[in-house]
Enzyme design. Sequence first.
Site, short mmCIF file in Angstrom:
data_model
loop_
_atom_site.label_atom_id
_atom_site.label_comp_id
_atom_site.label_asym_id
_atom_site.label_seq_id
_atom_site.Cartn_x
_atom_site.Cartn_y
_atom_site.Cartn_z
N LYS A 162 -47.40 48.89 -79.96
CA LYS A 162 -46.80 49.96 -80.76
C LYS A 162 -47.85 50.44 -81.77
CE LYS A 162 -42.19 50.53 -82.73
NZ LYS A 162 -41.17 49.76 -83.44
C1 E4P Z 1 -38.06 50.93 -83.79
O1 E4P Z 1 -38.95 51.09 -83.02
C2 E4P Z 1 -38.21 51.12 -85.26
O2 E4P Z 1 -39.14 50.23 -85.74
C3 E4P Z 1 -36.90 50.96 -85.93
O3 E4P Z 1 -35.88 51.50 -85.13
C4 E4P Z 1 -36.87 51.50 -87.34
O4 E4P Z 1 -35.54 51.48 -87.80
P1 E4P Z 1 -35.15 51.65 -89.35
O5 E4P Z 1 -35.32 53.08 -89.72
O6 E4P Z 1 -33.71 51.22 -89.38
O7 E4P Z 1 -36.06 50.74 -90.11
#
Ligand code: E4P
Length: 217
Positions: free
Chosen positions: A83
């Site tokens: 990622k």
């Molecule tokens: C997923 O890839 C993200 O890291 C995650 O959904 C972020 O979510 P949040 O906005 O609830 O922190």
Amino acid sequence: MKIFLDTGNVKDIEAMMPLGIVDGVTTNPSLMAKEGGDPRAIIKRICEVVQGPVSAEVVATAWEAMVAEGRDLAAIDAHVVVKVPFTRDGVRATKLLAGEGIRVNVTLIFSATQALIAAKVGAAYVSPFVGRLDDIASDGMGLVRQIVEIFEAHRFATEVLVASVRGPMHILEAARMGADVCTCPSAVVEACFKHPLTDIGLEKFLKDWEKAQAARS
Ligand code: E4P
């Protein structure tokens, strides 16, 4: 539509896997920091449990270091998806990692043009953050609709991974729009199981059954 769990918690993942509805996992540095312990060992364990794509995020910010960290993360397990945040360096690192056959999830996507750029450099996934857009009175799911439309029109293989999910309505809308993946906290998946009419209906079925059994004996 695939469902991923958005967590670094192995116990949560182990509890959900037997249901057969979880296809993968996404983590991020905030989620991993909550878990403590050795992040590489946690990612490895998650891969063993899930046997599907597991996103592990780089924390480097310069492209050379992102590429090195991405290679290192990818070496943990064949299920790891690296990622990378959407920055100029992140885009450059994505191009290089994708060129080496490493799957990249470009994260922190807040506009359709960012998603288009990530797809052009070979991202396997783009992650639009719908909840964080909704939080600032922007249209999170509207962004997903735009990205799905662009990827379909130009036949990009990049998958649209709906992230920052806050509730079941995000899952429903993502599925209706044709998003490829929705990554959810386990509480949001749990919420999809709840319906008062199911509970009331089941209670009545069981009572009627017991009544009939009692009448026979
Ligand atoms: C997923 O890839 C993200 O890291 C995650 O959904 C972020 O979510 P949040 O906005 O609830 O922190």
